[in-house]
Design a protein around this motif. Sequence first.
Motif, PDB file in Angstrom:
ATOM      1  N   ALA A 110       0.823  -1.211   0.000  1.00  0.00           N
ATOM      2  CA  ALA A 110       0.000   0.000   0.000  1.00  0.00           C
ATOM      3  C   ALA A 110       0.856   1.259   0.000  1.00  0.00           C
ATOM      4  O   ALA A 110       0.556   2.237  -0.702  1.00  0.00           O
ATOM      5  CB  ALA A 110      -0.937  -0.010   1.204  1.00  0.00           C
ATOM      6  N   GLU A 111       1.947   1.246   0.762  1.00  0.00           N
ATOM      7  CA  GLU A 111       2.807   2.432   0.820  1.00  0.00           C
ATOM      8  C   GLU A 111       3.552   2.624  -0.503  1.00  0.00           C
ATOM      9  O   GLU A 111       3.682   3.754  -0.996  1.00  0.00           O
ATOM     10  CB  GLU A 111       3.802   2.302   1.967  1.00  0.00           C
ATOM     11  N   LEU A 112       4.041   1.550  -1.078  1.00  0.00           N
ATOM     12  CA  LEU A 112       4.715   1.665  -2.376  1.00  0.00           C
ATOM     13  C   LEU A 112       3.746   2.128  -3.455  1.00  0.00           C
ATOM     14  O   LEU A 112       4.100   2.935  -4.314  1.00  0.00           O
ATOM     15  CB  LEU A 112       5.338   0.330  -2.769  1.00  0.00           C
ATOM     16  N   SER A 113       2.530   1.640  -3.399  1.00  0.00           N
ATOM     17  CA  SER A 113       1.527   2.066  -4.367  1.00  0.00           C
ATOM     18  C   SER A 113       1.250   3.561  -4.236  1.00  0.00           C
ATOM     19  O   SER A 113       1.149   4.277  -5.237  1.00  0.00           O
ATOM     20  CB  SER A 113       0.238   1.271  -4.164  1.00  0.00           C
ATOM     21  N   ARG A 114       1.143   4.035  -3.002  1.00  0.00           N
ATOM     22  CA  ARG A 114       0.895   5.453  -2.777  1.00  0.00           C
ATOM     23  C   ARG A 114       2.033   6.298  -3.322  1.00  0.00           C
ATOM     24  O   ARG A 114       1.809   7.308  -4.012  1.00  0.00           O
ATOM     25  CB  ARG A 114       0.713   5.720  -1.274  1.00  0.00           C
ATOM     26  N   ARG A 115       3.259   5.881  -3.069  1.00  0.00           N
ATOM     27  CA  ARG A 115       4.413   6.654  -3.531  1.00  0.00           C
ATOM     28  C   ARG A 115       4.562   6.601  -5.044  1.00  0.00           C
ATOM     29  O   ARG A 115       4.935   7.595  -5.675  1.00  0.00           O
ATOM     30  CB  ARG A 115       5.684   6.130  -2.857  1.00  0.00           C
ATOM     31  N   ALA A 116       4.272   5.452  -5.629  1.00  0.00           N
ATOM     32  CA  ALA A 116       4.363   5.331  -7.084  1.00  0.00           C
ATOM     33  C   ALA A 116       3.325   6.221  -7.758  1.00  0.00           C
ATOM     34  O   ALA A 116       3.613   6.899  -8.750  1.00  0.00           O
ATOM     35  CB  ALA A 116       4.177   3.878  -7.503  1.00  0.00           C
ATOM     36  N   ASP A 117       2.106   6.243  -7.212  1.00  0.00           N
ATOM     37  CA  ASP A 117       1.062   7.094  -7.786  1.00  0.00           C
ATOM     38  C   ASP A 117       1.442   8.571  -7.670  1.00  0.00           C
ATOM     39  O   ASP A 117       1.234   9.357  -8.610  1.00  0.00           O
ATOM     40  CB  ASP A 117      -0.268   6.850  -7.078  1.00  0.00           C
ATOM     41  N   ALA A 118       2.008   8.943  -6.533  1.00  0.00           N
ATOM     42  CA  ALA A 118       2.371  10.347  -6.319  1.00  0.00           C
ATOM     43  C   ALA A 118       3.466  10.786  -7.289  1.00  0.00           C
ATOM     44  O   ALA A 118       3.487  11.943  -7.730  1.00  0.00           O
ATOM     45  CB  ALA A 118       2.827  10.551  -4.876  1.00  0.00           C
ATOM     46  N   ALA A 119       4.381   9.882  -7.614  1.00  0.00           N
ATOM     47  CA  ALA A 119       5.497  10.220  -8.507  1.00  0.00           C
ATOM     48  C   ALA A 119       5.207   9.864  -9.963  1.00  0.00           C
ATOM     49  O   ALA A 119       6.041  10.134 -10.830  1.00  0.00           O
ATOM     50  CB  ALA A 119       6.763   9.496  -8.047  1.00  0.00           C
ATOM     51  N   ASP A 120       4.050   9.275 -10.229  1.00  0.00           N
ATOM     52  CA  ASP A 120       3.666   8.869 -11.583  1.00  0.00           C
ATOM     53  C   ASP A 120       4.693   7.913 -12.180  1.00  0.00           C
ATOM     54  O   ASP A 120       5.186   8.106 -13.295  1.00  0.00           O
ATOM     55  CB  ASP A 120       3.477  10.096 -12.477  1.00  0.00           C
ATOM     56  N   VAL A 121       5.006   6.859 -11.430  1.00  0.00           N
ATOM     57  CA  VAL A 121       5.899   5.817 -11.924  1.00  0.00           C
ATOM     58  C   VAL A 121       5.202   4.468 -11.784  1.00  0.00           C
ATOM     59  O   VAL A 121       4.215   4.331 -11.050  1.00  0.00           O
ATOM     60  CB  VAL A 121       7.246   5.790 -11.165  1.00  0.00           C
ATOM     61  N   ARG A 122       5.696   3.482 -12.479  1.00  0.00           N
ATOM     62  CA  ARG A 122       5.128   2.138 -12.397  1.00  0.00           C
ATOM     63  C   ARG A 122       6.114   1.207 -11.716  1.00  0.00           C
ATOM     64  O   ARG A 122       7.305   1.180 -12.066  1.00  0.00           O
ATOM     65  CB  ARG A 122       4.786   1.591 -13.781  1.00  0.00           C
ATOM     66  N   ILE A 123       5.623   0.436 -10.738  1.00  0.00           N
ATOM     67  CA  ILE A 123       6.410  -0.604 -10.097  1.00  0.00           C
ATOM     68  C   ILE A 123       6.077  -1.934 -10.751  1.00  0.00           C
ATOM     69  O   ILE A 123       4.908  -2.298 -10.912  1.00  0.00           O
ATOM     70  CB  ILE A 123       6.122  -0.667  -8.589  1.00  0.00           C
ATOM     71  N   MET A 124       7.120  -2.647 -11.160  1.00  0.00           N
ATOM     72  CA  MET A 124       6.949  -3.946 -11.790  1.00  0.00           C
ATOM     73  C   MET A 124       7.851  -4.964 -11.114  1.00  0.00           C
ATOM     74  O   MET A 124       8.884  -4.618 -10.539  1.00  0.00           O
ATOM     75  CB  MET A 124       7.288  -3.870 -13.289  1.00  0.00           C
ATOM     76  N   PHE A 125       7.462  -6.230 -11.190  1.00  0.00           N
ATOM     77  CA  PHE A 125       8.320  -7.331 -10.767  1.00  0.00           C
ATOM     78  C   PHE A 125       9.078  -7.848 -11.981  1.00  0.00           C
ATOM     79  O   PHE A 125       8.540  -7.886 -13.098  1.00  0.00           O
ATOM     80  CB  PHE A 125       7.503  -8.471 -10.175  1.00  0.00           C
ATOM     81  N   ILE A 126      10.312  -8.270 -11.751  1.00  0.00           N
ATOM     82  CA  ILE A 126      11.109  -8.910 -12.787  1.00  0.00           C
ATOM     83  C   ILE A 126      11.764 -10.154 -12.210  1.00  0.00           C
ATOM     84  O   ILE A 126      11.927 -10.285 -10.998  1.00  0.00           O
ATOM     85  CB  ILE A 126      12.197  -7.959 -13.364  1.00  0.00           C
TER      86      ILE A 126
END
Length: 300
Positions: free
Chosen positions: A59-75
């Motif tokens: 939830a915290e990573l999602s909030r920060r990613a949305d605020a910075a307009d970036v996408r988090i992906m798994f590799i």
Amino acid sequence: MADTIGLVIEAETCSALSVVDEPLAGSAAVVRGWVCLEFNAAWGRDVLDGTALGEELAAELSRRADAADVRIMFIRRPGRTDPLTDGHTVLLARSDPSDSWCERLRIDSPADLLDIDFALLDGPPPGLGDSVDEPVVLVCAHGKRDQCCAVFGRPIAAALMSSFGPQVWECSHTGGHRFAPSMILLPSGNTYGRLSAGESVTAVEVASRDQVHLPGLRGRSCWFPAGQASEVAVRQQISCGIDDLAVIEQASDGTCVVAHVDGRRWMVETAVSELAPRPPSCGAAPKPVRPVVVTSIREL
């Protein structure tokens, strides 16, 4: 489609229904900044649904990613045999042609992502890790999200791995299961669909020469759909480097202005067409399909 990738697919799969009449240009996910986390344990349907990282961290990573307009992906590495390793590789990338870059670093735990200011991805290379000069290859193989990604993506990733080794990763959902196999090249964000293994290798080889392979190109992720389709249309008329073009204007009616670094400009008019409803992913309810199409292009 089956002949293209050497596999037989059922008629009801989303990729089989898409290949009939759905254009690729303008279909890439809109992403300007990328945070790719190596995660070898089980993935959930969504990388930040709490299944893999726990609800609080996700939830915290999602909030920060949305605020910075970036996408988090798994590799993860193709063909992995040991699901658990010490530490996690992280790839940070920015796709804007004015200053595209990619850096690689190592963290001990996914929670260490909280130490990274995602806002840095909207600027010059932050120097958090080693600069990555060769194209990074991400191939969607997110089977829990859609069967087409796993069935078609994994063989492509394996073929690319044999040619490019550590440049290649399987990745989580890239947007657009129905275009599987789907591949993203970083840092450009150039996104491909429906490529055979041979065409995928060619696309990476061309990118290594600072050029863009046009067959299968869905668009550059930093532009909105009309801009993606417009840039692809200009590239079909001229030969230019990866970062030579930019969409500098996009009007509400879909008209875009594409500029070359040498000063040339093109006005590209686009429209939204409508195709028969179909599932956006396997097993989903049919939805209208409204691709962007280029209707005219002229040099200014």
